[in-house]
Enzyme design. Structure first.
Site, PDB file in Angstrom:
ATOM      1  N   ASP A 191       0.806  -1.220   0.000  1.00  0.00           N
ATOM      2  CA  ASP A 191       0.000   0.000   0.000  1.00  0.00           C
ATOM      3  C   ASP A 191       0.838   1.269   0.000  1.00  0.00           C
ATOM      4  O   ASP A 191       0.346   2.351  -0.325  1.00  0.00           O
ATOM      5  CB  ASP A 191      -0.860   0.045   1.280  1.00  0.00           C
ATOM      6  CG  ASP A 191      -2.058  -0.885   1.187  1.00  0.00           C
ATOM      7  OD1 ASP A 191      -2.545  -1.107   0.066  1.00  0.00           O
ATOM      8  OD2 ASP A 191      -2.494  -1.390   2.244  1.00  0.00           O
TER       9      ASP A 191
HETATM   10  C1  GLC Z   1      -1.969  -4.337   5.126  1.00  0.00           C
HETATM   11  C2  GLC Z   1      -3.166  -4.333   4.207  1.00  0.00           C
HETATM   12  C3  GLC Z   1      -2.899  -5.146   2.954  1.00  0.00           C
HETATM   13  C4  GLC Z   1      -1.591  -4.738   2.315  1.00  0.00           C
HETATM   14  C5  GLC Z   1      -0.449  -4.790   3.301  1.00  0.00           C
HETATM   15  C6  GLC Z   1       0.844  -4.283   2.729  1.00  0.00           C
HETATM   16  O1  GLC Z   1      -1.801  -5.600   5.676  1.00  0.00           O
HETATM   17  O2  GLC Z   1      -4.302  -4.852   4.846  1.00  0.00           O
HETATM   18  O3  GLC Z   1      -3.966  -5.003   2.046  1.00  0.00           O
HETATM   19  O4  GLC Z   1      -1.359  -5.592   1.223  1.00  0.00           O
HETATM   20  O5  GLC Z   1      -0.784  -3.997   4.420  1.00  0.00           O
HETATM   21  O6  GLC Z   1       0.820  -2.933   2.448  1.00  0.00           O
END
Ligand code: GLC
Length: 647
Positions: free
Chosen positions: A335
């Site tokens: 993210d």
């Molecule tokens: C969190 C989010 C997930 C994402 C991960 C890495 O766990 O829920 O959707 O892929 O972070 O950023």
């Protein structure tokens, strides 16, 4: 509460119960506290504490009561707890008596004081109930039922039976008692939780921000597929209804309002559908699901599940950047890697891997379900992306992670920070893009640069300067979360990759590092519960290296179960049978597993006389040797499988 007097004296005891009531409108309670503070009603009537604030709006009465007569009560948290005290030393308990005061405005609670004499050796059950109903008559009916002898015990037994039948679908015995208890009880429990709650509400998140995460929920179906039949079908259908006609998907949605969010697309959400749906069909055999018609999110048009899947692949096929690698959009699985930039040209190599993996799964699905005519096209797409990645993204010793909007490489030895990213190596292997030679080299480099006593860091070295063209990953302190934290979710893929490379000893080492009971020895440092996975552990570059955060709602749960059972034990549901392909540590003498697959219970014994990691020498199904390593489908209720590993 079950009390037994094990002393040699007769005892006079005072018991106190305490439950906070909320106002039935959590958002308003938070935003407009003065309102709820002045409107709360809570009072004793007969042998109940009732809380019926805003009954006119919500038709709900909350209550608290006890199987025993109570001597006193409190309805106000401030009365029970007392000024400057906490739940650790409530005024009511210290004083040994409560205020017996109803409230009209205040902070509602139900607290009861029950006196009890228990002579030497005697035992007694005391029941305290909190609940909600629409009327006081209903409350009286329900509570009286619970007070009738044996009723509560029966209900408790029902809960236990419910979990037992879930756990009994997959029971293993390996040389590690920690693993056995984790796979037989705790991990299945956590994957059920993530299946229902996604990343919605937990102690770490209020529940309003995210609802059901799209990529998250798709991944959450992988682990518990063997436990859930109709519910899996239901969740996948729901997810498909949040996919746009052009193939991309909402980033998340709220179940009750049916509102999707994330118009600004992510580059990976839609592709996870291919992995979750193929996994569901392999597990259930429900190929009819492919013909089910489901509407697209933004239009009245509908498409079959198969068409939805083709559209998902199409979105990634046509949205690529200067290297012909899929566009990064707002972000991919990570993210915090926000590479799109003003030109919108950032590219994600990792999405290229996911796309390739999805293509392989889809080609296999087409072959196994009589859709041969589609195979050639998708094989060509897979060949192309594999070639592109191998010619643009190999850095000499590992794969790079991405290219930013200006074509600058991310995750290369040339970079100052973030030289190597874990996911770009594990997925190079899992996706089938890397050759064996490159795959081994890349995973060796992961071991060299990312491995630590508490697990694998997501990248190395951590970013130490803000860089908006790379994104919010650079805003986190070095060693936390996506900025070189030990992201547990991503560790599962390294285990998977090592299994694919046949290196069972390394796979087990990585698995054991993260197994929550392992953290018992470092509990004061680790801090998270020893029976659930956490999202992240502070990495080696952080001052609190080893500290775990955000337990419970994490993709780690589902993937750990999936990777352990599908790849370490190597028991993999397939369209036409159960694949047996273990990759265990060489020091294991073997293991046994009982696993339900399409209404048949398979009892499997795997022996490892040559002390190797993998390679099936013989498989006997109900005493008869079968060719290859697939246990064919059967209509029988029970099947015995004996496996010997060997060269
Ligand atoms: C969190 C989010 C997930 C994402 C991960 C890495 O766990 O829920 O959707 O892929 O972070 O950023």
């Amino acid at each position: 509460l079950h009390l037994k007097n094990e002393t040699t004296e007769d005892l006079d005891l005072s018991l106190f119960s305490y439950a906070e009531f909320s106002i039935f409108d959590a958002a308003n309670d938070r935003d407009n506290y003065q309102y709820t503070y002045n409107i709360a009603t809570c009072y004793k009537e007969d042998s109940y504490i009732f809380h019926d604030t805003l009954y006119c709006l919500y038709k709900i009465i909350a209550y608290h009561c006890s199987s025993h007569q109570f001597q006193g009560f409190d309805c106000d948290r401030e009365d029970f707890i007392g000024p400057y005290n906490t739940e650790a030393n409530p005024r009511g308990v210290l004083a040994g008596r409560l205020n017996n005061k109803n409230i009209s405005g205040g902070n509602p609670c139900g607290a009861l004081h029950v006196d009890l004499s228990l002579s030497e050796g005697k035992e007694e059950d005391i029941l305290f109930i909190i609940g909600i109903e629409e009327t006081k008559e209903a409350i009286k009916k329900v509570s009286q039922r619970y007070f009738s002898p044996g009723y509560t015990e029966e209900r408790l037994q029902e809960v236990k039976d419910y979990w037992r039948q879930i756990f009994d679908r997959f029971i293993i015995e390996t040389p590690s008692s920690e693993i056995n208890s984790f796979i037989n009880v705790w991990n299945p429990y956590q994957i059920r939780t993530t299946f229902y709650l996604s990343r919605g509400a937990s102690i770490y998140e209020g529940g309003i921000r995210r609802g059901m995460g799209y990529r998250d929920s798709n991944q959450d179906t992988l682990g518990p597929a063997y436990q859930l039949d109709d519910e899996l079908h239901g969740l996948l259908s729901e997810l498909l209804s949040f996919q746009y006609e052009d193939g991309k998907a909402c980033h998340g949605y709220f179940k009750m309002s049916r509102e999707g969010y994330g118009e600004d697309p992510y580059s990976d959400d839609h592709l996870w559908l291919i992995l979750s749906i193929t996994n569901y069909i392999k597990e259930s055999g429900d190929t009819a699901f492919l013909d089910k018609k489901i509407p697209y999110y933004e239009s009245t048009k509908e498409g079959t599940v198969f068409q939805h899947m083709e559209q998902a692949l199409e979105f990634s096929r046509v949205n690529y950047g200067d290297h012909h690698i899929p566009l990064a959009f707002h972000a991919d699985w990570n993210d915090c890697l926000n590479l799109r930039g003003p030109r919108g040209k950032g590219e994600s190599v990792w999405v290229g891997f996911l796309y390739h993996r999805a293509l392989l799964e889809f080609i296999e699905l087409c072959r196994m379900t009589g859709k041969e005519d589609r195979v050639k096209k998708y094989e060509e797409d897979a060949r192309k992306i594999k070639e592109i990645i191998n010619s643009h993204a190999w850095d000499g010793y590992w794969y790079v992670r991405a290219f930013d909007d200006n074509g600058r490489v991310i995750g290369s030895n040339k970079n100052k920070y973030g030289k190597i990213f874990l996911n770009a190596q594990s997925w190079a292997v899992y996706s089938g893009v890397a050759s064996l030679e490159r795959g081994k080299c890349a995973m060796d480099m992961v071991r060299k640069h990312c491995f630590s006593e508490h697990g694998l860091a997501l990248l190395w070295p951590a970013f130490r300067e803000y860089d908006r063209s790379i994104g919010s990953i650079t805003f986190y302190p070095p060693g936390l979360k996506e900025n070189a934290g030990i992201f547990c979710h991503a560790n599962t893929w390294a285990i998977l990759a090592e299994c694919i490379l046949g290196r069972g000893d390394i796979a087990m080492e990585y698995y054991m590092r993260l197994l929550p009971p392992h953290a018992n020895e470092i509990a004061t440092l680790h801090k998270s519960e020893p029976y659930v996975y956490a999202q992240v552990i502070a990495g080696p570059e952080h001052q609190d290296f080893g500290l775990a955060r955000n337990s419970w709602l994490t993709g780690t749960a589902s993937w750990m179960f999936y990777v352990f059972t599908h790849y370490i034990l190597g028991i993999r549901p397939f369209y036409n049978g159960l694949i047996i392909d273990p990759c265990i540590p060489s020091y294991w003498e073997g293991f046994t597993a009982k696993r339900q697959f399409r209404k048949t219970m398979y009892t499997m014994t795997v022996k490892n006389p040559e002390k190797i990691c993998g390679g099936v020498k013989t498989i006997a199904v109900d005493g008869k040797v079968v060719q290859g390593n697939i246990v064919p489908l059967t209509s029988g209720k029970e099947v015995k499988v004996e496996v010997v590993l060997g060269k």
